[in-house]
Scaffold this motif. Structure first.
Motif, PDB file in Angstrom:
ATOM      1  N   SER A  17       1.160  -1.855  -0.069  1.00 33.79           N
ATOM      2  CA  SER A  17      -0.009   0.153  -0.102  1.00 33.79           C
ATOM      3  C   SER A  17       1.232   1.312  -0.107  1.00 33.79           C
ATOM      4  O   SER A  17       0.172   2.682  -0.778  1.00 33.79           O
ATOM      5  CB  SER A  17      -1.153   0.280   1.404  1.00 33.79           C
ATOM      6  N   ASP A  20       2.735   1.564  -3.298  1.00 36.01           N
ATOM      7  CA  ASP A  20       1.409   2.196  -4.303  1.00 36.01           C
ATOM      8  C   ASP A  20       1.050   3.863  -4.066  1.00 36.01           C
ATOM      9  O   ASP A  20       0.952   4.414  -4.872  1.00 36.01           O
ATOM     10  CB  ASP A  20       0.282   1.374  -4.139  1.00 36.01           C
ATOM     11  N   VAL A  84      -8.470   7.595  -4.911  1.00 32.58           N
ATOM     12  CA  VAL A  84      -7.879   7.319  -4.346  1.00 32.58           C
ATOM     13  C   VAL A  84      -7.176   8.221  -2.762  1.00 32.58           C
ATOM     14  O   VAL A  84      -7.012   7.477  -2.186  1.00 32.58           O
ATOM     15  CB  VAL A  84      -6.443   7.208  -6.028  1.00 32.58           C
ATOM     16  N   VAL A  92      -3.689  -1.946  -0.737  1.00 34.08           N
ATOM     17  CA  VAL A  92      -3.377  -3.133  -0.980  1.00 34.08           C
ATOM     18  C   VAL A  92      -3.686  -4.995  -0.337  1.00 34.08           C
ATOM     19  O   VAL A  92      -3.024  -3.899   0.799  1.00 34.08           O
ATOM     20  CB  VAL A  92      -1.873  -2.955  -1.837  1.00 34.08           C
ATOM     21  N   VAL A 105      -7.169  -6.521  -4.329  1.00 34.96           N
ATOM     22  CA  VAL A 105      -6.722  -5.959  -4.305  1.00 34.96           C
ATOM     23  C   VAL A 105      -4.900  -5.757  -5.117  1.00 34.96           C
ATOM     24  O   VAL A 105      -4.580  -5.911  -3.394  1.00 34.96           O
ATOM     25  CB  VAL A 105      -6.930  -4.523  -3.805  1.00 34.96           C
ATOM     26  N   GLU A 107      -2.913  -4.039  -7.274  1.00 32.80           N
ATOM     27  CA  GLU A 107      -2.513  -2.712  -7.157  1.00 32.80           C
ATOM     28  C   GLU A 107      -3.290  -1.788  -7.333  1.00 32.80           C
ATOM     29  O   GLU A 107      -4.189  -1.405  -8.122  1.00 32.80           O
ATOM     30  CB  GLU A 107      -1.166  -3.595  -8.355  1.00 32.80           C
ATOM     31  N   MET A 108      -2.972  -0.243  -6.973  1.00 35.17           N
ATOM     32  CA  MET A 108      -3.172   1.129  -6.748  1.00 35.17           C
ATOM     33  C   MET A 108      -3.034   2.363  -7.387  1.00 35.17           C
ATOM     34  O   MET A 108      -1.440   2.100  -7.076  1.00 35.17           O
ATOM     35  CB  MET A 108      -3.557   1.103  -5.478  1.00 35.17           C
ATOM     36  N   THR A 113      -7.154   0.469 -10.776  1.00 32.32           N
ATOM     37  CA  THR A 113      -6.686  -0.697  -9.607  1.00 32.32           C
ATOM     38  C   THR A 113      -6.782  -1.573 -10.235  1.00 32.32           C
ATOM     39  O   THR A 113      -7.598  -2.194 -11.034  1.00 32.32           O
ATOM     40  CB  THR A 113      -7.552   0.663  -9.002  1.00 32.32           C
ATOM     41  N   TYR A 124      -8.039  -5.430 -14.548  1.00 30.32           N
ATOM     42  CA  TYR A 124      -7.933  -3.758 -14.109  1.00 30.32           C
ATOM     43  C   TYR A 124      -9.784  -3.179 -14.694  1.00 30.32           C
ATOM     44  O   TYR A 124     -10.140  -2.791 -15.081  1.00 30.32           O
ATOM     45  CB  TYR A 124      -6.823  -3.284 -15.723  1.00 30.32           C
ATOM     46  N   ASN A 127     -10.258   4.374 -11.776  1.00 29.55           N
ATOM     47  CA  ASN A 127     -10.407   3.972 -10.422  1.00 29.55           C
ATOM     48  C   ASN A 127     -12.197   5.180 -10.732  1.00 29.55           C
ATOM     49  O   ASN A 127     -13.273   5.144  -9.765  1.00 29.55           O
ATOM     50  CB  ASN A 127      -9.611   5.521 -10.502  1.00 29.55           C
TER      51      ASN A 127
END
Length: 170
Positions: A17, A20, A84, A92, A105, A107-108, A113, A124, A127
């Motif tokens: 997290s 990212d 975000v 994540v 989750v 990857e952000m 995301t 994918y 957002n």
């Protein structure tokens, strides 16, 4: 689940997290640097007298035209940034349910995301789309439980009920 395993998973998801978030902040920093550089260049050209107000009006009208063409892109970018950094419904490693599909989750980023479905398929989501969807997050929910309703006849022996209770608890 042992406490050491849970602590390891929490630390691992926290590290993902933070990584990212750092990437998203770096992308925002680049965008802000470009915008501030353009503003500084325009103001310095006006102050030094290199560019007159007529040139400034011509450039501004072209920028207005570009703004009209890329209006939806700007809206999508703004919605993604709000999702975000302000809403932030998951991190994540969180297990979420979106559109009835349980996913993790992975990857952000600022615009998208990446989720990992139960069969290891990567999905994918933009957002800006996630902003409009209901999201259920298991890790941010209180402890959940299952209930099973059943009926026991009045004539059932007490020993049978006790053994049934022990087998359920096991």
């Amino acid at each position: 689940m042992p406490k050491q395993v849970r602590a390891y998973r929490e630390r691992k998801s926290l590290a993902h997290s933070l990584n990212d978030t750092k990437t998203a902040v770096q992308q925002l920093h680049k965008l802000a640097s470009v915008v501030s550089s353009v503003i500084i260049i325009v103001v310095s050209l006006l102050v030094m007298g290199v560019a007159s107000t007529k040139v400034f009006v011509a450039i501004t009208s072209q920028l207005l035209l570009l703004g009209f063409f890329f209006q939806s892109t700007g809206k999508t970018l703004f919605e993604s940034i709000v999702f975000v950094f302000i809403m932030h419904p998951f991190d994540v490693g969180d297990r979420c349910v979106i559109d009835g599909i349980q996913m993790i989750v992975e990857e952000m980023n600022i615009l998208t995301t990446v989720f990992l479905r139960y069969d290891n398929e990567k999905i994918y989501y933009p957002n800006a789309v996630l902003l409009t969807k209901p999201i259920s997050n298991f890790y941010r929910s209180p402890h959940m439980f299952d209930t099973i309703e059943f009926a026991i006849d009045v004539s059932t022996h007490v020993d049978t009920i006790a053994s049934f209770r022990k087998s359920i608890q096991a």
